[in-house]
Write an enzyme that holds these catalytic residues in place. Structure first.
Site, PDB file in Angstrom:
ATOM      1  N   ASP A   1      88.453  34.474  67.082  1.00  0.00           N
ATOM      2  CA  ASP A   1      87.917  33.799  68.263  1.00  0.00           C
ATOM      3  C   ASP A   1      88.637  32.469  68.415  1.00  0.00           C
ATOM      4  O   ASP A   1      88.636  31.652  67.488  1.00  0.00           O
ATOM      5  CB  ASP A   1      86.412  33.563  68.102  1.00  0.00           C
ATOM      6  CG  ASP A   1      85.664  34.846  67.750  1.00  0.00           C
ATOM      7  OD1 ASP A   1      86.025  35.892  68.318  1.00  0.00           O
ATOM      8  OD2 ASP A   1      84.751  34.789  66.914  1.00  0.00           O
TER       9      ASP A   1
ATOM     10  N   ASP B   1      74.889  41.997  72.203  1.00  0.00           N
ATOM     11  CA  ASP B   1      74.746  40.784  71.403  1.00  0.00           C
ATOM     12  C   ASP B   1      73.263  40.557  71.147  1.00  0.00           C
ATOM     13  O   ASP B   1      72.464  40.523  72.096  1.00  0.00           O
ATOM     14  CB  ASP B   1      75.337  39.577  72.133  1.00  0.00           C
ATOM     15  CG  ASP B   1      76.858  39.619  72.192  1.00  0.00           C
ATOM     16  OD1 ASP B   1      77.448  40.592  71.688  1.00  0.00           O
ATOM     17  OD2 ASP B   1      77.449  38.681  72.759  1.00  0.00           O
TER      18      ASP B   1
END
Length: 239
Positions: free
Chosen positions: A129, A8
């Site tokens: 998500d 990330d």
């Protein structure tokens, strides 16, 4: 099962967020290329990269960093974060990225997502998500009114072949993944599911493999040492 260690990116650094909270960030590396090389050395064949800046504001803040990771070679790379136009998809695919992950745009412009899935096939995935069972958008800051599992069925019907499903409450918490959720998702015929969020043990990975989960993304558990990537690859990793 395909194993995707995760990088990330925020401000060019390797970071992890706790449950998607940008104010709860831990930096794990200054050189993303070195992290990718370490994953490759441990036996990884796949890599999941998220541009957290892009997810938040739609910019290409980490494009050069991603380009440098891709240039090193040796890994099939999927990229997500701020990919909301076909131009952005083409930029990444032309770079050598294997697959682009659509997130917010999949909820806000379902028609666009369906067209991209039809046009690019396996080179498009959708990141779903969810918080409390409902799909979250815009860097996980907003909740939609659609249940994540129902959204996955709609995506499958529209031609999407791969969904990366994250239970936000488990992400970065190292408290285990939501196995019951993935059992439900595994029953959606014709859809390849990637488990993401909270995976922190070999036992969980074996269970995900047993129920038919196509892939798993490993994040914080690798960075804290709770999981050893070389061991994971030897035990459950496949091509």
């Amino acid at each position: 099962m395909q194993i995707f260690p995760a990088i990330d990116l925020r401000g060019g650094q390797v970071v992890r967020l706790f449950q998607g909270d940008y104010d709860k960030e831990t930096v794990y590396g200054q050189d993303p290329r070195a992290v990718a090389r370490d994953f490759l050395s441990a036996g990884a064949q796949y890599l999941h990269v998220v541009d957290l800046d892009g997810a938040r504001d739609g910019t290409l803040a980490n494009f050069d960093t991603i380009a440098a990771i891709v240039k090193q070679g040796g890994l099939y790379i999927e990229v997500g974060g701020g990919i909301r136009t076909e131009e952005r998809i083409r930029q990444y695919l032309d770079l050598g990225v294997g697959r682009c992950v659509l997130g917010t745009i999949a909820v806000k412009d379902f028609g666009f997502t369906a067209r991209m899935a039809q046009k690019y096939g396996d080179r498009i995935a959708v990141g779903v998500d969810a918080r409390d069972g409902f799909v979250a958008v815009n860097g996980w800051k907003e909740l939609s009114r659609e249940r994540g599992v129902d959204f996955c069925r709609r995506l499958r019907d529209a031609g999407v072949r791969t969904v990366i499903y994250t239970d936000i409450s488990r992400d970065g918490a190292e408290q285990g993944t939501n196995l019951e959720l993935y059992r439900e998702l595994a029953r959606i015929k014709g859809l390849n599911i990637t488990a993401s969020g909270g995976v922190s043990s070999l036992e969980e990975l074996r269970e995900l493999q047993a129920i038919g989960t196509r892939a798993a993304i490993l994040g914080k558990a690798l960075y804290t040492g709770r999981l050893d990537l070389k061991t994971v690859m030897e035990e459950v990793g496949t091509c």
